[in-house]
Enzyme design. Sequence first.
Site, PDB file in Angstrom:
ATOM      1  N   GLU A  33       0.861  -1.170   0.000  1.00  0.00           N
ATOM      2  CA  GLU A  33       0.000   0.000   0.000  1.00  0.00           C
ATOM      3  C   GLU A  33       0.907   1.233   0.000  1.00  0.00           C
ATOM      4  O   GLU A  33       1.829   1.316   0.822  1.00  0.00           O
ATOM      5  CB  GLU A  33      -0.910   0.022   1.230  1.00  0.00           C
ATOM      6  CG  GLU A  33      -1.858   1.209   1.228  1.00  0.00           C
ATOM      7  CD  GLU A  33      -2.789   1.250   2.434  1.00  0.00           C
ATOM      8  OE1 GLU A  33      -3.574   2.213   2.522  1.00  0.00           O
ATOM      9  OE2 GLU A  33      -2.713   0.346   3.285  1.00  0.00           O
ATOM     10  N   ARG A 257       5.521 -13.131   9.280  1.00  0.00           N
ATOM     11  CA  ARG A 257       6.162 -11.859   8.941  1.00  0.00           C
ATOM     12  C   ARG A 257       7.443 -11.704   9.767  1.00  0.00           C
ATOM     13  O   ARG A 257       7.678 -12.436  10.732  1.00  0.00           O
ATOM     14  CB  ARG A 257       5.219 -10.691   9.208  1.00  0.00           C
ATOM     15  CG  ARG A 257       4.915 -10.476  10.675  1.00  0.00           C
ATOM     16  CD  ARG A 257       3.971  -9.303  10.864  1.00  0.00           C
ATOM     17  NE  ARG A 257       3.686  -9.085  12.279  1.00  0.00           N
ATOM     18  CZ  ARG A 257       2.893  -8.111  12.721  1.00  0.00           C
ATOM     19  NH1 ARG A 257       2.324  -7.285  11.878  1.00  0.00           N
ATOM     20  NH2 ARG A 257       2.684  -7.976  14.024  1.00  0.00           N
ATOM     21  N   LYS A 267       3.802   0.604   9.990  1.00  0.00           N
ATOM     22  CA  LYS A 267       3.968   1.848   9.242  1.00  0.00           C
ATOM     23  C   LYS A 267       3.296   3.015   9.967  1.00  0.00           C
ATOM     24  O   LYS A 267       3.765   4.156   9.888  1.00  0.00           O
ATOM     25  CB  LYS A 267       3.408   1.700   7.824  1.00  0.00           C
ATOM     26  CG  LYS A 267       4.395   1.101   6.839  1.00  0.00           C
ATOM     27  CD  LYS A 267       3.965   1.280   5.403  1.00  0.00           C
ATOM     28  CE  LYS A 267       2.912   0.305   5.003  1.00  0.00           C
ATOM     29  NZ  LYS A 267       2.619   0.340   3.545  1.00  0.00           N
TER      30      LYS A 267
END
Length: 553
Positions: A33, A257, A267
């Site tokens: 994104e 992850r 983020k």
Amino acid sequence: MSEERSLNFIEEIIENDLNSGKYATLITRFPPEPNGYLHIGHAKAICLNFGLTKKYGGYTNLRFDDTNPVTEKTEYVNSQQEDIKWLGFQWKNELYTSDYFDTLYDYAVDLIKKDLAYVDHSTAEEIAALKGTPTEPGIGSTYRNRSVEENLDLFSRMKNGEFEDGICTLRAKIDMASPNMLMRDPILYRIKHAAHHRTGDKWCIYPMYDFAHGQSDSMETITHSICTLEYVSHRELYDWLIEKLGIFPSKQYEFARLNLSYTVMSKRKLLQLVNEDFVSGWNDPRMPTISGLRRRGYTPESIREFCDRIGIAKRENLIELGLLEFCVREHLNKTATRVMAVLDPIKLVITNYQKDQTEILIGENNPEAEDKGGTREIPFSNELWIEREDFMEEPAKKWFRLAPGSMVRLKHAYIVKCEDFKKDAEGNVTEIHCTYIPDTKSGADTSGINVKGTIHWVSRQHAKNAEIRLYDRLFTVESPDAEEGDFKDYLNPNSIEVIKQAYIEPYMSNASKDIRYQFIRKGYYCLDDDSTPELLIFNRTVSLKDAWAKTNK
């Protein structure tokens, strides 16, 4: 990726799918994104997706998941592209979820026509209250049984901008009693009157990630859609939408992850650090962003090696930051140019070396390289800068550096003997006086004298001024996210130290941002973006040894 290690579980799936003829070509995608800069966690996903198609053939698409116009910027798109290329990868197709907005709208209309979606005028609070709990079924919205015709009309009016933000949503009609909370009539579209970085004001409704993701994969005929573990519960909805729409059956697979010690990967939290000026920007060398690591002097080879070493697993775990530092040390040891820099200078005068004489010595640029990395000229004179820590007025036991009456070798030069020293009014040593032994020149030593210590130096007359920025871990605790309170409470107040007056060899006048340097005995460094010909600025990438492990046990 290394051919010597065993296959990870995703590689096993791919090999079975290709060998069975299920797919003729492997197609993956990396779908960031564009709402921030990529970080080391994304690097793991990048290396996985691009590495798989490099290993097995096929290709990887770069698709920007740009479904939230409020947080997304073209700046982030550009930075993410740069990061992927810098890591050494190239996508086949550059795509955007916004490319598919028309088709996604049509898909939503198709679901409405099949009575599998409805427009809900419930508030967000009402929807949440009716969702139920993991042990109790939810309750259907009062709008759930609207007719297909009414839903088609309302959805068209949503698209045409007749409703304000939050007035209504489009929800899938699935199962309010599903044990998977995400299957309890998830929201597919929401209203958001905001300009999009690519489509401008064309749209005021935007698809949710869960609606856009699988359908975009399908349109690109992605064979293996690889996500992190937090999307395990989303897979059922991913499959349901593809099945009900009757489109290409992309399949989702999940892996753990990257969780890295002494940092945060969110983020949102990284943006907080930037916006609240805890760091200088997304590319601050203390940040775990790829651009921050690049500015700090990390190499793409070291990051790829790190991602390969940690592997692909199905369980979450915390990876030691020390492993990443080990990987960059290992690579820079083989590739970095060796130079001498004095960070805490004290003057050394060689009393029996002729004043105003300059001798040119030769140094190897990298003794680890086959060709030694070439050579450089190093000027030598009777006044030098040395590190203050290399002199001790009252030497400790097993002290092999300078002290009154002791001898030491000057790197690439001569053996010198300390004769005396000067102090200022406060008792600080300001100047060391030595004599040198002429027949002890490095590479041509005929003296037979052996000394145990070697120190670095820079000719005072020829030295170039430099600013040195020493970076350390951004947080003082291993898992900032796991601690109580605000994660910012655990920021390391000593994560940066700036040395305003250091001295480096004149060879470094032409230092390049493309070259990494080892400051002999001090660590690995790179030229910073702020550097100018008038003021050279260097960032410490990593120390020569893991000093943190020793001081924090």
